[in-house]
Scaffold this motif. Structure first.
Motif, PDB file in Angstrom:
ATOM      1  N   ARG A   1      30.186  45.282  44.352  1.00  0.00           N
ATOM      2  CA  ARG A   1      30.540  46.543  43.812  1.00  0.00           C
ATOM      3  C   ARG A   1      31.934  46.846  44.367  1.00  0.00           C
ATOM      4  O   ARG A   1      32.074  47.247  45.642  1.00  0.00           O
ATOM      5  N   GLY A   2      32.984  46.879  43.678  1.00  0.00           N
ATOM      6  CA  GLY A   2      34.295  47.434  44.138  1.00  0.00           C
ATOM      7  C   GLY A   2      34.662  46.232  45.289  1.00  0.00           C
ATOM      8  O   GLY A   2      34.574  44.991  44.734  1.00  0.00           O
ATOM      9  N   SER A   3      35.103  46.472  46.272  1.00  0.00           N
ATOM     10  CA  SER A   3      35.418  45.567  47.381  1.00  0.00           C
ATOM     11  C   SER A   3      34.212  45.296  48.226  1.00  0.00           C
ATOM     12  O   SER A   3      34.265  44.685  49.140  1.00  0.00           O
ATOM     13  N   ASP A   4      33.079  45.654  47.900  1.00  0.00           N
ATOM     14  CA  ASP A   4      31.658  45.197  48.707  1.00  0.00           C
ATOM     15  C   ASP A   4      30.867  44.352  48.038  1.00  0.00           C
ATOM     16  O   ASP A   4      30.678  44.199  46.844  1.00  0.00           O
TER      17      ASP A   4
ATOM     18  N   LEU B   1      43.553  33.470  38.135  1.00  0.00           N
ATOM     19  CA  LEU B   1      42.037  33.049  38.064  1.00  0.00           C
ATOM     20  C   LEU B   1      41.288  34.433  38.913  1.00  0.00           C
ATOM     21  O   LEU B   1      40.019  34.494  38.664  1.00  0.00           O
ATOM     22  N   GLY B   2      41.726  35.086  39.639  1.00  0.00           N
ATOM     23  CA  GLY B   2      41.021  36.256  40.440  1.00  0.00           C
ATOM     24  C   GLY B   2      40.439  37.316  39.716  1.00  0.00           C
ATOM     25  O   GLY B   2      39.526  37.828  39.754  1.00  0.00           O
ATOM     26  N   ALA B   3      40.926  37.289  38.213  1.00  0.00           N
ATOM     27  CA  ALA B   3      40.464  38.016  37.299  1.00  0.00           C
ATOM     28  C   ALA B   3      39.092  37.848  36.855  1.00  0.00           C
ATOM     29  O   ALA B   3      38.293  38.825  36.237  1.00  0.00           O
ATOM     30  N   TYR B   4      38.793  36.601  36.852  1.00  0.00           N
ATOM     31  CA  TYR B   4      37.366  35.989  36.610  1.00  0.00           C
ATOM     32  C   TYR B   4      36.297  35.916  37.567  1.00  0.00           C
ATOM     33  O   TYR B   4      35.405  35.454  37.282  1.00  0.00           O
ATOM     34  N   THR B   5      36.717  35.624  38.879  1.00  0.00           N
ATOM     35  CA  THR B   5      35.747  35.439  39.994  1.00  0.00           C
ATOM     36  C   THR B   5      35.301  36.854  40.504  1.00  0.00           C
ATOM     37  O   THR B   5      35.914  37.692  40.188  1.00  0.00           O
ATOM     38  N   ASP B   6      34.402  36.642  41.335  1.00  0.00           N
ATOM     39  CA  ASP B   6      33.668  37.888  41.807  1.00  0.00           C
ATOM     40  C   ASP B   6      34.095  38.176  43.020  1.00  0.00           C
ATOM     41  O   ASP B   6      34.308  39.286  43.527  1.00  0.00           O
ATOM     42  N   LEU B   7      34.723  37.057  43.782  1.00  0.00           N
ATOM     43  CA  LEU B   7      35.306  37.384  45.228  1.00  0.00           C
ATOM     44  C   LEU B   7      36.731  36.837  45.063  1.00  0.00           C
ATOM     45  O   LEU B   7      37.047  36.185  44.533  1.00  0.00           O
ATOM     46  N   LEU B   8      37.422  37.541  45.959  1.00  0.00           N
ATOM     47  CA  LEU B   8      38.845  37.268  46.089  1.00  0.00           C
ATOM     48  C   LEU B   8      38.818  36.161  47.380  1.00  0.00           C
ATOM     49  O   LEU B   8      38.976  36.663  48.428  1.00  0.00           O
ATOM     50  N   SER B   9      38.808  34.934  46.983  1.00  0.00           N
ATOM     51  CA  SER B   9      38.478  33.876  48.076  1.00  0.00           C
ATOM     52  C   SER B   9      39.785  33.026  48.044  1.00  0.00           C
ATOM     53  O   SER B   9      40.250  32.454  47.216  1.00  0.00           O
ATOM     54  N   PHE B  10      40.538  32.818  49.104  1.00  0.00           N
ATOM     55  CA  PHE B  10      41.814  31.962  49.575  1.00  0.00           C
ATOM     56  C   PHE B  10      41.624  31.433  50.737  1.00  0.00           C
ATOM     57  O   PHE B  10      41.268  31.921  51.861  1.00  0.00           O
ATOM     58  N   ASN B  11      42.472  30.296  50.689  1.00  0.00           N
ATOM     59  CA  ASN B  11      42.706  29.510  52.187  1.00  0.00           C
ATOM     60  C   ASN B  11      43.897  29.774  52.624  1.00  0.00           C
ATOM     61  O   ASN B  11      44.866  29.924  51.956  1.00  0.00           O
TER      62      ASN B  11
ATOM     63  N   LYS C   1      38.736  43.478  44.964  1.00  0.00           N
ATOM     64  CA  LYS C   1      37.535  42.754  45.023  1.00  0.00           C
ATOM     65  C   LYS C   1      37.143  42.331  46.475  1.00  0.00           C
ATOM     66  O   LYS C   1      38.303  42.404  47.358  1.00  0.00           O
ATOM     67  N   PRO C   2      36.174  42.001  46.758  1.00  0.00           N
ATOM     68  CA  PRO C   2      35.710  41.557  48.169  1.00  0.00           C
ATOM     69  C   PRO C   2      36.728  40.326  48.647  1.00  0.00           C
ATOM     70  O   PRO C   2      36.655  39.326  48.063  1.00  0.00           O
ATOM     71  N   VAL C   3      37.476  40.492  49.689  1.00  0.00           N
ATOM     72  CA  VAL C   3      38.062  39.327  50.103  1.00  0.00           C
ATOM     73  C   VAL C   3      37.309  38.551  51.013  1.00  0.00           C
ATOM     74  O   VAL C   3      36.896  39.102  52.134  1.00  0.00           O
ATOM     75  N   VAL C   4      37.057  37.366  50.979  1.00  0.00           N
ATOM     76  CA  VAL C   4      36.392  36.460  51.566  1.00  0.00           C
ATOM     77  C   VAL C   4      37.205  35.122  52.025  1.00  0.00           C
ATOM     78  O   VAL C   4      37.646  34.521  51.071  1.00  0.00           O
TER      79      VAL C   4
END
Ligand code: GCB
Length: 611
Positions: free
Chosen positions: A306-309, A473-483, A507-510
């Motif tokens: 939900r949002g960035s949670d 691609l971030g538009a389609y994922t649930d998390l904003l994950s990056f290395n 979005k949640p940054v993981v």
């Protein structure tokens, strides 16, 4: 739903079980193990597969010298230029690289052969030979007859052997080929060792004629007091009575299959104790038809964004994670057993984790089952790594099959909260189209979990201290994950405090990776590469920086344990190991382990109300 539909279509179109359909909970049906010593013949020129005109023996009218025939000379004058019985053996499960020095960097074909006797418990039973995984291509033959081919090194497959298996003297031959290919998944370029072999368990499974092929049991959407699910029988048979019982929840559902052998159900449940890292509650679930019964242990929980949670069971959760390769450094080689899973996930727990990223390919099924039990949330991934042939439909079909089989295998595991479709891929329209297809597949197959990918960070050409994550691609994922490797591939750790971030999505940054190489036991000042002090400093400074990111919701630093990689040749430091582990290849912890452990300990206290 698609998985089930897919199975139905395959059933309608051909044999009930094909190479690429996953039988749910195989351990619950194991009738006989084929683990142990198998005779092997290395065949770098594929002499046992192709004739001298390079035609495969297994499709030739006269298969002649194909090794799959497992032939013996008929008499003293007969010429047969191979012999399994007098050939050496390798252990199954097991990679070949760590079992024999001659095979350490071997890439190519090794033929495996195992003989066995087998009588089904009654004449009307069906039998299957089931493989947990073979890397990368497996051609499987029983008593000289081809059962089929499976491609993809990390997913399970089975072939029916009913009517083909004999009471005594069966010869099961598997041609295993771990050759890397440009159009494969993964492609030729990876930062891990390309272990070859029959790397996971081999079993004979026994079932009734119509059996429970697949099932999915979970909470009903938007409800924590209702259980919903579906069952797929192996035959498209209507009217078969199906019962689902969860005694501890007072659930006893009675339904019947439709004409596709499919049944969908939903029922109220007594108060469900939800699965979480603090309370990894699993319930015994029994599914039965008039002929078949299977029992599993399943946890129930919700996961959402939900949002960035990130919300676990409706409450915000911070993912205290770590990344892992499927390797046991103490024994050497690919991990495959429940004990291996307990070792690796036990270390993750000691670190204070509630989350683990199983990188970069599907790990063995024990990992998810042990994680269910220990209360570790999981990120599971397919090996769409760095770059594959984005424009090649066969490559997309391959990646889709691997993702489909992973989801089919683990869709009942409460621990799994994220399906990840890729790692560090370049931003191009072809790649984004390819990955969107995978994301759509994951969502169709399983609308109850999050979907992500490990993306990359982009530098701002106008500002050396500005980093941007705006991958389309971030538009389609649930998390904003990056290395991110600021302080290791990008400057030194002091740079970390200068960095300013811009995120293209709320979005949640993981953070899916950060880290630094260090040889356990090598000491120096914090500016000296490969010392424990350098790695320790990088962890300290990265954690400080991350705390400044308002939408930061978790991380899986790179990586729990050092792992083998042919890309890491630096003598006396790397020696063929990627040294970014918090634990060395000798099993000893490095200083950075304690930095992260301390941080996670504080984070867990801070969010006591959290899982
Ligand atoms: C990465 C990759 C990972 C590598 C790591 C490294 O970004 O995702 O597979 O092993 O960096 O150590 O460079």
């Amino acid at each position: 739903m698609r998985a089930i539909l897919l199975l139905t279509l395959i059933n309608a179109a051909g044999p009930a079980i094909g190479a690429d359909t996953v039988i749910q909970n195989p351990a619950g049906r194991a009738a006989m193990t084929l683990n142990g010593a198998w005779h092997v013949i290395p065949d770098p020129y594929e002499t046992g597969y192709y004739d001298y005109r390079r035609m495969p023996f297994d499709t030739a009218p006269n298969p002649g010298s194909g090794f799959f025939l497992d032939r013996k000379p008929a008499d003293k004058s007969d010429l047969v230029e191979y012999d399994f019985d007098s050939s050496p053996t390798l252990q199954v499960p097991g990679d070949w690289n760590s079992q024999d020095d001659r095979f350490f960097y071997y890439e190519g074909t090794i033929w495996y052969r195992r003989t066995f006797d087998y009588t089904p418990s009654s004449a009307d039973r069906r039998s299957f030979v089931h493989f947990g995984a073979v890397n990368y291509r497996a051609d499987v033959y029983l008593n000289g007859q081809k059962l089929g081919t499976h491609i993809g090194g990390f997913t399970p497959f089975a072939f029916e052997i009913t009517g083909k298996v004999r009471a005594t003297g069966n010869s099961l031959v598997v041609k295993v080929d771990n050759t890397r290919h440009l159009d494969a998944v993964p492609t030729v370029n990876t930062d891990w060792l390309n272990y070859g072999g029959i790397t996971r368990a081999v079993t004979i499974l026994e079932t009734p004629a119509t059996f429970i092929h697949d099932y999915r049991i979970q909470l009903a959407p938007e409800a924590t007091n209702r259980i919903a699910g579906q069952v797929q029988l192996s035959n498209a048979q209507a009217g078969v009575p199906v019962t689902v019982t969860i005694p501890e929840l007072g659930v006893k559902i009675r339904t019947r299959s439709d004409t596709n052998g499919h049944a969908v159900f939903e029922a109220p449940a007594r108060h469900v104790e939800l699965w979480s890292p603090q309370h990894p509650r699993l319930y015994s679930v029994t599914l039965a038809t008039d002929r078949d019964t299977t029992t599993d242990r399943i946890g129930f929980r919700t996961i959402a964004v939900r949002g960035s949670d990130i919300l676990l069971n409706g409450k915000p959760v911070f993912l205290r994670g770590i990344s892992l390769h499927e390797e046991n450094p103490l024994r050497g080689g690919r991990a495959w057993s429940e004990d291996d899973a307990r070792l690796l996930l036990g270390w993750a727990r000691e670190l204070g984790c509630n989350f683990v990223r199983l990188a970069h390919y599907p790990h063995n099924e024990h990992m998810a089952r042990v994680a269910d039990e220990l209360g570790l949330m999981l990120w599971e991934e397919v090996p769409v790594y760095w770059t594959v042939q984005w424009d090649n439909p066969a490559t997309l079909a391959n990646a889709t099959a691997q993702l489909t089989d992973l989801i089919a295998r683990d869709h009942n595991r409460a621990s799994v909260i994220v399906w990840s479709v890729a790692n560090e891929t370049p931003v191009t329209p072809a790649r984004t189209g390819f990955l969107r297809t995978l994301i759509d597949t994951a969502r169709t197959l399983d609308p109850t979990r999050l979907v992500s990918a490990a993306m990359e960070v982009h530098a701002d050409p106008a500002d050396n201290n500005h980093r941007i994550v705006d991958d389309p691609l971030g538009a389609y994922t649930d998390l904003l994950s990056f290395n991110e490797y600021i302080g290791w591939y990008d400057g030194l750790p002091d740079k970390l405090q200068q960095i300013r971030w811009t995120f293209g999505y709320r979005k949640p940054v993981v953070i899916s990776e950060f880290g630094a190489g260090a040889l356990q036991g090598m000491h120096g000042d914090r500016l000296t590469r490969f010392t424990e002090e350098h790695q320790e400093d990088l962890y300290r400074q990265t954690l400080t920086m991350l705390q400044g990111i308002p939408q930061w919701r978790g991380a899986t630093p790179w990586i729990l344990v050092d792992f083998r990689s042919p890309r890491r040749p630096l003598a006396n430091v790397q020696d063929g190991w990627n040294r970014k582990g918090l634990i060395g290849s000798n099993g000893q912890k490095k200083k950075a382990f304690y930095v992260l452990q301390d941080f996670y300990g504080r984070k867990a206290l801070e969010s006591r109300a959290q899982p």
